[in-house]
Motif scaffolding. Structure first.
Motif, mmCIF file in Angstrom:
data_model
loop_
_atom_site.group_PDB
_atom_site.id
_atom_site.type_symbol
_atom_site.label_atom_id
_atom_site.label_comp_id
_atom_site.label_asym_id
_atom_site.label_seq_id
_atom_site.Cartn_x
_atom_site.Cartn_y
_atom_site.Cartn_z
ATOM 1 N N LEU A 150 0.849 -1.050 -0.157
ATOM 2 C CA LEU A 150 0.016 0.018 -0.086
ATOM 3 C C LEU A 150 0.916 1.203 -0.040
ATOM 4 O O LEU A 150 0.477 2.215 -0.618
ATOM 5 C CB LEU A 150 -0.880 -0.094 1.101
ATOM 6 N N GLN A 151 1.963 1.185 0.751
ATOM 7 C CA GLN A 151 2.852 2.381 0.723
ATOM 8 C C GLN A 151 3.438 2.406 -0.857
ATOM 9 O O GLN A 151 3.767 3.571 -1.124
ATOM 10 C CB GLN A 151 3.822 2.296 1.767
ATOM 11 N N THR A 152 3.682 1.425 -1.538
ATOM 12 C CA THR A 152 4.133 1.352 -2.796
ATOM 13 C C THR A 152 3.109 2.146 -3.726
ATOM 14 O O THR A 152 3.547 3.013 -4.543
ATOM 15 C CB THR A 152 4.724 -0.101 -3.298
ATOM 16 N N LEU A 153 1.921 1.691 -3.566
ATOM 17 C CA LEU A 153 0.908 2.451 -4.277
ATOM 18 C C LEU A 153 0.964 4.038 -3.991
ATOM 19 O O LEU A 153 0.917 4.676 -4.853
ATOM 20 C CB LEU A 153 -0.618 1.991 -3.901
ATOM 21 N N LEU A 154 1.037 4.307 -2.830
ATOM 22 C CA LEU A 154 0.948 5.608 -2.362
ATOM 23 C C LEU A 154 2.121 6.424 -2.877
ATOM 24 O O LEU A 154 2.108 7.589 -3.402
ATOM 25 C CB LEU A 154 0.905 5.764 -0.773
ATOM 26 N N LEU A 155 3.436 5.862 -3.050
ATOM 27 C CA LEU A 155 4.639 6.343 -3.591
ATOM 28 C C LEU A 155 4.273 6.576 -4.865
ATOM 29 O O LEU A 155 4.637 7.709 -5.475
ATOM 30 C CB LEU A 155 5.751 5.491 -3.509
ATOM 31 N N GLY A 156 3.940 5.759 -5.681
ATOM 32 C CA GLY A 156 3.410 5.950 -7.141
ATOM 33 C C GLY A 156 2.508 6.798 -7.644
ATOM 34 O O GLY A 156 2.852 7.980 -8.359
ATOM 35 N N LEU A 157 1.526 6.920 -6.621
ATOM 36 C CA LEU A 157 0.307 7.909 -6.949
ATOM 37 C C LEU A 157 1.031 9.422 -6.596
ATOM 38 O O LEU A 157 0.700 10.420 -6.901
ATOM 39 C CB LEU A 157 -0.832 7.735 -6.241
ATOM 40 N N SER A 158 1.822 9.517 -5.559
ATOM 41 C CA SER A 158 2.760 10.841 -5.263
ATOM 42 C C SER A 158 3.516 11.093 -6.280
ATOM 43 O O SER A 158 3.249 12.605 -6.626
ATOM 44 C CB SER A 158 3.232 10.556 -3.805
ATOM 45 N N GLU A 159 4.104 10.084 -7.016
ATOM 46 C CA GLU A 159 5.083 10.779 -7.892
ATOM 47 C C GLU A 159 4.410 11.325 -9.053
ATOM 48 O O GLU A 159 4.477 12.341 -9.880
ATOM 49 C CB GLU A 159 5.773 9.530 -8.386
ATOM 50 N N MET A 160 3.106 10.588 -9.393
ATOM 51 C CA MET A 160 2.159 11.093 -10.569
ATOM 52 C C MET A 160 1.592 12.349 -10.337
ATOM 53 O O MET A 160 1.538 13.089 -11.130
ATOM 54 C CB MET A 160 1.298 9.931 -10.834
ATOM 55 N N GLN A 161 1.146 12.548 -8.870
ATOM 56 C CA GLN A 161 0.637 13.836 -8.782
ATOM 57 C C GLN A 161 1.461 14.943 -8.874
ATOM 58 O O GLN A 161 1.207 16.007 -9.235
ATOM 59 C CB GLN A 161 0.017 13.893 -7.050
ATOM 60 N N GLU A 162 2.810 14.792 -8.481
ATOM 61 C CA GLU A 162 3.717 16.004 -8.993
ATOM 62 C C GLU A 162 3.909 16.364 -10.431
ATOM 63 O O GLU A 162 3.880 17.385 -10.655
ATOM 64 C CB GLU A 162 5.065 15.542 -8.432
ATOM 65 N N GLU A 163 3.859 15.161 -11.399
ATOM 66 C CA GLU A 163 3.865 15.450 -12.637
ATOM 67 C C GLU A 163 2.535 16.020 -13.208
ATOM 68 O O GLU A 163 2.554 16.523 -14.206
ATOM 69 C CB GLU A 163 4.579 14.187 -13.273
ATOM 70 N N TYR A 164 1.546 15.398 -12.993
ATOM 71 C CA TYR A 164 0.453 15.516 -13.503
ATOM 72 C C TYR A 164 -0.824 16.211 -12.553
ATOM 73 O O TYR A 164 -1.894 15.523 -12.690
ATOM 74 C CB TYR A 164 -0.398 14.198 -14.062
#
Length: 110
Positions: free
Chosen positions: A85-99
């Motif tokens: 779940l933390q890996t999901l959060l990491l991926g979504l956080s990185e996406m939010q920065e870009e998009y």
């Protein structure tokens, strides 16, 4: 816009909810929607395959614009579930920065 809500209890993820569509590109070509979907579904598949934690899922099968997963106490205590779940959060956080104009991410303590 895609809205992602991550719910935590005592800093452990107990649920996530994803709704909406990014609007980055037409349906079928929207890389933001596709990436969010892949991250979420891969996380659920990994929890199901690599742990013994059962969880509840709600999804809008018609429009594909809604997914909610709720994890029981065991999932909050299982380090493997939390890592996924933390890996999901990491991926979504990185996406939010870009998009960030297509994706909103909030973390809420419940």
């Amino acid at each position: 816009m895609i809205t992602v809500n991550i719910y935590q209890k005592e800093n452990k993820i107990c649920a996530f909810e994803i709704s909406g569509h990014a609007g980055y590109a037409p349906a079928g070509a929207d890389i933001v929607c596709a990436a969010v979907s892949i991250l979420a579904l891969n996380t659920l598949n990994a929890v199901e395959r690599f742990t013994d934690t059962a969880f509840r899922v709600q999804a809008d099968e018609k429009t594909g614009g809604y997914l909610k997963a709720v994890f029981p106490i065991e999932g909050m205590e299982d380090e493997r579930v939390q890592l996924l779940l933390q890996t999901l959060l990491l991926g979504l956080s990185e996406m939010q920065e870009e998009y960030n104009q297509y994706l909103t991410l909030t973390i809420e303590e419940v």
